[in-house]
Design an enzyme around this catalytic site. Structure first.
Site, PDB file in Angstrom:
ATOM      1  N   CYS A  60       1.366  -1.196  -0.042  1.00 32.25           N
ATOM      2  CA  CYS A  60       0.230  -0.060  -0.032  1.00 32.25           C
ATOM      3  C   CYS A  60       0.877   1.368  -0.155  1.00 32.25           C
ATOM      4  CB  CYS A  60      -1.133   0.157   0.963  1.00 32.25           C
ATOM      5  SG  CYS A  60      -2.074   1.363   1.787  1.00 32.25           S
ATOM      6  N   CYS A  61       2.148   0.999   0.470  1.00 35.84           N
ATOM      7  CA  CYS A  61       2.900   2.509   0.908  1.00 35.84           C
ATOM      8  C   CYS A  61       3.424   2.636  -0.670  1.00 35.84           C
ATOM      9  CB  CYS A  61       3.989   2.090   2.208  1.00 35.84           C
ATOM     10  SG  CYS A  61       3.499   2.751   3.439  1.00 35.84           S
ATOM     11  N   CYS A 113      -0.943   8.187   7.989  1.00 35.01           N
ATOM     12  CA  CYS A 113      -2.057   8.000   7.741  1.00 35.01           C
ATOM     13  C   CYS A 113      -2.937   7.564   8.425  1.00 35.01           C
ATOM     14  CB  CYS A 113      -2.157   6.545   6.051  1.00 35.01           C
ATOM     15  SG  CYS A 113      -1.137   6.944   4.983  1.00 35.01           S
ATOM     16  N   CYS A 150      -3.303   3.745   9.804  1.00 34.11           N
ATOM     17  CA  CYS A 150      -2.052   2.810  10.062  1.00 34.11           C
ATOM     18  C   CYS A 150      -1.622   3.644  11.602  1.00 34.11           C
ATOM     19  CB  CYS A 150      -0.787   2.919   9.292  1.00 34.11           C
ATOM     20  SG  CYS A 150      -2.101   2.034   7.760  1.00 34.11           S
ATOM     21  N   CYS A 166       8.159   2.798   6.025  1.00 27.95           N
ATOM     22  CA  CYS A 166       7.117   3.051   4.859  1.00 27.95           C
ATOM     23  C   CYS A 166       7.558   2.797   3.500  1.00 27.95           C
ATOM     24  CB  CYS A 166       6.675   4.974   5.087  1.00 27.95           C
ATOM     25  SG  CYS A 166       7.525   5.873   4.854  1.00 27.95           S
TER      26      CYS A 166
END
Length: 244
Positions: A114-115, A203, A206, A231
């Site tokens: 996702c990162c 985010c 997270c 990240c």
């Protein structure tokens, strides 16, 4: 700037001279920008605008930030009367990722993919347009991955065969206490989430507040092992991604 002498720069500066490092870096490079995460990196902006009013600043909008962070980015823009280049994920890649994995796949298979889509790819796109960048990284932010952090270095993660990218980390030797002392003394604006127990802010899904005496990274990706709490924006734990 291909003729920048990194060794000479390091020799003529001390690790605890953050403001001098920033001012010198801005003088060395015309095409240089500050990476502003919407947390404590505003210290960099405060120092930079005292040397150069038209400093370049960019921020990564993952599409999953807290409302407080979005408001803070706008507060900083107005407070310093600067433009902030907001980098967003590629729409098609993000759509494909969420269509395949959903919105919360990181709870099952880790945050790195996702990162990679939301952070690393947009960052790479921005850095491909620069000769150097300034970050707010500190050694005390993450045990292990940032212990050897230099205040000036070649960015081996984002350099390529055509060009060398330089990275400056003026706050490398600063502690969290140093950052907050500066914020208080110079009345620097800060993210209101810090008043709600958040230290390291990323985010919304997270990030969570930390308890007293917990390390700040305990509030990031808390469901993963500590060695994975990066990240991928820096070489210490880079997430492999395709070239933009």
């Amino acid at each position: 700037m291909s003729n920048f002498d990194l060794d000479a720069f390091v020799a003529s500066h001390k690790a605890d001279e953050a403001q001098k490092i920033i001012h010198s870096a801005l003088a060395e490079f015309d095409n240089i920008a500050i990476s502003f995460s919407g947390a404590e990196d505003v210290v960099l902006i405060d120092m930079a605008v005292k040397a150069k009013k038209d400093v370049q600043v960019f921020s990564l909008d993952t599409g999953r930030l807290h409302p407080e962070t979005y408001r803070f980015i706008d507060t900083v823009r107005k407070h310093y009367n600067i433009k902030i280049d907001v980098m967003s994920p590629d729409a098609e890649k993000l759509e494909a990722f969420t269509k395949e994995k959903g919105f919360f796949s990181f709870f099952e298979d880790g945050h790195k993919e996702c990162c990679g889509v939301r952070k690393v790819a947009p960052l790479r796109k921005k850095l491909n347009t620069l000769n150097a960048w300034i970050t707010g990284q500190r050694k005390d932010q993450s045990h292990g991955t940032r212990n050897q952090l230099a205040f000036a270095e070649v960015d081996s993660a984002f350099s390529n065969d055509e060009r060398t990218l330089f990275k400056f980390n003026p706050l490398a030797n600063w502690s969290s206490e140093d950052v907050w002392n500066y914020i208080k003394v110079f009345e620097v604006p800060f993210n209101e989430l810090h008043q709600k127990g958040f230290i390291s802010i990323g985010c919304e899904p997270c990030t969570r507040p930390v308890l007293p005496n917990q390390h700040e990274r305990e509030g990031r990706w808390w469901w993963e092992e500590s060695e994975h709490k990066e990240c991928g924006l820096h070489i210490g734990n880079l997430i492999p991604t395709k070239q933009a």
